[in-house]
Design an enzyme around this catalytic site. Structure first.
Site, short mmCIF file in Angstrom:
data_model
loop_
_atom_site.label_atom_id
_atom_site.label_comp_id
_atom_site.label_asym_id
_atom_site.label_seq_id
_atom_site.Cartn_x
_atom_site.Cartn_y
_atom_site.Cartn_z
N CYS A 271 -10.35 -4.66 1.43
CA CYS A 271 -9.00 -5.23 1.47
C CYS A 271 -9.16 -6.71 1.77
O CYS A 271 -9.89 -7.08 2.70
CB CYS A 271 -8.14 -4.56 2.53
SG CYS A 271 -6.53 -5.36 2.82
N HIS B 204 -7.22 -8.82 3.12
CA HIS B 204 -6.79 -9.20 4.47
C HIS B 204 -7.95 -9.09 5.47
O HIS B 204 -8.04 -9.89 6.41
CB HIS B 204 -5.65 -8.29 4.95
CG HIS B 204 -4.29 -8.71 4.48
ND1 HIS B 204 -3.84 -8.48 3.20
CD2 HIS B 204 -3.27 -9.34 5.13
CE1 HIS B 204 -2.59 -8.94 3.08
NE2 HIS B 204 -2.23 -9.47 4.23
N GLY C 38 0.78 -1.24 0.00
CA GLY C 38 0.00 0.00 0.00
C GLY C 38 0.81 1.29 0.00
O GLY C 38 0.53 2.21 -0.77
N CYS D 151 -5.84 -9.07 -4.42
CA CYS D 151 -5.45 -7.90 -3.63
C CYS D 151 -6.12 -6.69 -4.24
O CYS D 151 -5.96 -6.42 -5.43
CB CYS D 151 -3.92 -7.74 -3.65
SG CYS D 151 -3.30 -6.22 -2.90
N ASN D 152 -6.87 -5.95 -3.42
CA ASN D 152 -7.55 -4.76 -3.94
C ASN D 152 -6.57 -3.70 -4.40
O ASN D 152 -6.72 -3.12 -5.48
CB ASN D 152 -8.48 -4.19 -2.87
CG ASN D 152 -9.64 -5.10 -2.55
OD1 ASN D 152 -9.54 -5.95 -1.68
ND2 ASN D 152 -10.74 -4.95 -3.26
#
Length: 283
Positions: free
Chosen positions: A197, A199, A60, A90-91
């Site tokens: 996200c 995660h 990020g 993954c965004n």
């Protein structure tokens, strides 16, 4: 062992992928676990290649150019294992690197990106909160999705500094602090939270409880994640079919910054990681 042929653009008959299918996923870290588990549930015999970048995470804070280079390296490491398709799980990488990864791998390897579930969340009428990393929050990409799919819906973007990193390291105290901080900045009347996200999907129930505890009681809070939709898009894009009667589970190859390894220990603290470890021999 039969391999597939590339999936051509446009309408086509289903592809015969033979008796084995291999799917690769990339992410900075263990955020790829929810999508990998979703693929495993739909296609239990698929061989999985999980390519992450612990040497370069978090992605990020990196520049778009640097992030794209890291994502490309993870994708190329996975592509060396000859997958039938690759998911950018993954965004943030989908925002900044999806075009570059597709340019490098397609049409030989179809590439599926991850899009925040803003459209289905907005369909419920709102108010909606979008929890995302600081790099994604306020981005032109996310604002465009809001403009396209959430017109007339009350949407609040909530940056969640530190949450992805805490999830990556299974740091329980840090997860609690980051979730509580973001929940305190989430409007009390929200009816849906988009997990922007990958995660965050690993601690989705903790997020739901934290937001619901501050809510106004206007109804059950709905979480909108991406993993299931990404796995379904994989099937649509490639013509791979689901398996109602699974056979022997597929193998699991783990790449950490290009090096073959076991699943990180932190991954096993989450249900998705335990599922993959339990049913997939690592090779």
């Amino acid at each position: 062992m039969p391999r597939s042929v590339p999936h051509e653009a446009g309408p086509a008959r289903p592809i015969d992928y033979g008796d084995r299918v291999k799917i690769a996923l990339i992410d900075s870290g263990i955020g790829l676990l929810p999508a990998a588990a979703a693929v495993r549930r739909l296609r239990p015999t698929a061989d999985l290649v999980l390519s992450s970048d612990p040497d370069g995470m978090p992605w990020g804070p990196r520049t778009a150019e640097d992030l794209s280079a890291r994502a490309l390296a993870a994708a190329e490491a996975a592509a060396a294992h000859a997958p039938d398709a690759l998911i950018v799980a993954c965004n943030t990488a989908s925002v900044h690197a999806l075009t570059a990864v597709r340019a490098r791998l397609e049409p030989q390897v179809p590439v599926i990106g991850t899009v925040p579930a803003i459209k289905p969340a907005a369909a419920g009428g709102g108010p909606v909160a979008i929890w995302a990393t600081p790099a994604t929050t306020g981005s032109d990409y996310q604002r465009d999705l809001i403009g396209r799919f959430a017109t007339g819906v009350d949407v609040t973007e909530v940056a969640c500094p530190g949450l992805a990193d805490a999830v990556q390291h299974a740091d329980e105290d840090a997860i609690d602090r980051a979730v509580a901080d973001a929940a305190a900045r989430t409007p009390r009347d929200v009816r849906a939270v988009v997990l922007g996200c990958t995660h965050y999907e690993l601690v989705g129930e903790r997020i739901r409880q934290a937001v619901a505890a501050r809510g106004t009681g206007r109804g059950p809070l709905v979480l909108h994640a991406s993993a299931g939709a990404v796995a379904a898009q994989l099937l649509r894009r490639t013509g791979i079919t689901a398996e109602p009667e699974p056979g022997a589970p597929g193998s699991l190859t783990v790449l950490l910054s290009g090096r073959e390894a076991a699943l990180p220990e932190a991954a096993l603290t989450y249900a998705e990681g335990r599922l993959l470890a339990a049913v997939s021999p690592v090779r």
